[in-house]
Design a protein around this motif. Sequence first.
Motif, PDB file in Angstrom:
ATOM      1  N   MET A  11      49.013  53.285  37.856  1.00 25.10           N
ATOM      2  CA  MET A  11      49.134  54.683  38.263  1.00 25.10           C
ATOM      3  C   MET A  11      47.816  55.450  38.175  1.00 25.10           C
ATOM      4  N   ASP A  12      47.321  55.687  36.947  1.00 22.77           N
ATOM      5  CA  ASP A  12      46.135  56.535  36.777  1.00 22.77           C
ATOM      6  C   ASP A  12      44.891  55.847  37.325  1.00 22.77           C
ATOM      7  N   GLY A  13      44.181  56.565  38.184  1.00 16.98           N
ATOM      8  CA  GLY A  13      42.971  56.006  38.775  1.00 16.98           C
ATOM      9  C   GLY A  13      43.245  55.097  39.954  1.00 16.98           C
ATOM     10  N   LEU A  14      44.541  54.804  40.197  1.00 22.68           N
ATOM     11  CA  LEU A  14      44.927  53.904  41.294  1.00 22.68           C
ATOM     12  C   LEU A  14      45.759  54.670  42.323  1.00 22.68           C
ATOM     13  N   ILE A  15      46.827  55.298  41.876  1.00 22.29           N
ATOM     14  CA  ILE A  15      47.626  56.155  42.759  1.00 22.29           C
ATOM     15  C   ILE A  15      47.115  57.584  42.708  1.00 22.29           C
ATOM     16  N   PHE A  16      46.788  58.040  41.489  1.00 18.42           N
ATOM     17  CA  PHE A  16      46.324  59.416  41.304  1.00 18.42           C
ATOM     18  C   PHE A  16      44.863  59.446  40.871  1.00 18.42           C
ATOM     19  N   ASP A  17      44.154  60.452  41.335  1.00 15.74           N
ATOM     20  CA  ASP A  17      42.738  60.608  41.004  1.00 15.74           C
ATOM     21  C   ASP A  17      42.610  61.329  39.664  1.00 15.74           C
ATOM     22  N   LEU A 166      48.024  45.818  41.845  1.00 15.84           N
ATOM     23  CA  LEU A 166      46.925  46.692  42.277  1.00 15.84           C
ATOM     24  C   LEU A 166      46.458  47.486  41.076  1.00 15.84           C
ATOM     25  N   GLU A 167      45.185  47.360  40.745  1.00 13.61           N
ATOM     26  CA  GLU A 167      44.627  47.967  39.528  1.00 13.61           C
ATOM     27  C   GLU A 167      43.239  48.536  39.788  1.00 13.61           C
ATOM     28  N   ASP A 168      42.897  49.581  39.017  1.00 20.61           N
ATOM     29  CA  ASP A 168      41.526  50.117  39.083  1.00 20.61           C
ATOM     30  C   ASP A 168      40.707  49.715  37.870  1.00 20.61           C
ATOM     31  N   SER A 169      41.363  49.209  36.805  1.00 21.52           N
ATOM     32  CA  SER A 169      40.645  48.912  35.563  1.00 21.52           C
ATOM     33  C   SER A 169      40.571  47.419  35.292  1.00 21.52           C
ATOM     34  N   ILE A 186      40.788  47.902  42.798  1.00 18.43           N
ATOM     35  CA  ILE A 186      40.221  49.019  43.560  1.00 18.43           C
ATOM     36  C   ILE A 186      39.496  49.878  42.532  1.00 18.43           C
ATOM     37  N   PRO A 187      38.231  49.582  42.233  1.00 18.63           N
ATOM     38  CA  PRO A 187      37.532  50.234  41.120  1.00 18.63           C
ATOM     39  C   PRO A 187      37.471  51.752  41.280  1.00 18.63           C
ATOM     40  N   ASP A 188      37.605  52.444  40.138  1.00 21.28           N
ATOM     41  CA  ASP A 188      37.479  53.894  40.112  1.00 21.28           C
ATOM     42  C   ASP A 188      36.231  54.254  39.310  1.00 21.28           C
ATOM     43  N   LEU A 189      36.338  54.322  37.985  1.00 22.36           N
ATOM     44  CA  LEU A 189      35.172  54.625  37.148  1.00 22.36           C
ATOM     45  C   LEU A 189      34.481  53.370  36.633  1.00 22.36           C
ATOM     46  N   ILE A 203      38.470  42.404  45.717  1.00 19.07           N
ATOM     47  CA  ILE A 203      37.996  43.686  45.189  1.00 19.07           C
ATOM     48  C   ILE A 203      37.665  44.540  46.405  1.00 19.07           C
ATOM     49  N   VAL A 204      38.337  45.679  46.553  1.00 16.84           N
ATOM     50  CA  VAL A 204      38.176  46.518  47.733  1.00 16.84           C
ATOM     51  C   VAL A 204      37.866  47.947  47.311  1.00 16.84           C
ATOM     52  N   GLU A 205      37.500  48.768  48.290  1.00 21.30           N
ATOM     53  CA  GLU A 205      37.047  50.120  47.982  1.00 21.30           C
ATOM     54  C   GLU A 205      38.162  51.154  47.966  1.00 21.30           C
ATOM     55  N   SER A 206      39.253  50.912  48.671  1.00 21.04           N
ATOM     56  CA  SER A 206      40.352  51.881  48.685  1.00 21.04           C
ATOM     57  C   SER A 206      41.661  51.166  48.989  1.00 21.04           C
ATOM     58  N   LEU A 207      42.760  51.863  48.760  1.00 17.29           N
ATOM     59  CA  LEU A 207      44.081  51.298  49.031  1.00 17.29           C
ATOM     60  C   LEU A 207      44.289  51.022  50.515  1.00 17.29           C
TER      61      LEU A 207
END
Length: 214
Positions: A11-17, A166-169, A186-189, A203-207
């Motif tokens: 959820m955090d960083g993946l669905i929501f900014d 699907l994960e950002d971390s 999908i990296p965030d920070l 590893i991709v840039e966006s959903l």
Amino acid sequence: MKEVKAVLFDMDGLIFDTEGLYKACWQYAAEEQDLVITDADYQSFIGVQDVECERRVAKMFGDDIDLERFCQVRNAMFKAEQDKGIPYKLGFAELFAEIKQKGLKCALVTSSPRDKVEHHFAGSDYISQFDVMVTAEDVENGKPAPDCYLMASNQLDIAPANCLVLEDSNNGMRSGLDAGCQAIMIPDLLVPAEDVVPRATSIVESLLEVKPYI
């Protein structure tokens, strides 16, 4: 890739900014007590349950921090910002619609508590469209342990190998991969870690870039 029968969302960083906002709140609450949580410090918190992060903060600052006050200040700042509305990440609506159109199962698997999930999704009908939801309250061992993704797979009655995480971390990726799932970051920070890169499905840039994998 094996056939994807279910998509499992963090959820955090993946669905929501939200990750940038979380970081600002944790750092502000520390500064309020003349302490410093660096960007590097905060990176180790991403994808980890709040209670464990708070233990790390207590260990980091010892007697110099009033942890109860820290949590109150952090939460108050986050709630004030949260009440303004948390934006969705690029591509979520389009990807979710594609998943539904194809008749795939989907799950929400987050280190956040259920009340935070409900607040973030308030005003939308997305929660009711997830077939399974696993939150911080549901597992004893949070990410990077595989427990949450194993639970989601079991509740969906779909083998982990046919689940796409699907994960950002990095911790989230480790959790999904160790559960035996396919996993896209999908990296965030965070920059993808050396142990995650060779194991990742992609590893991709966006959903928006996830669609070809389903």
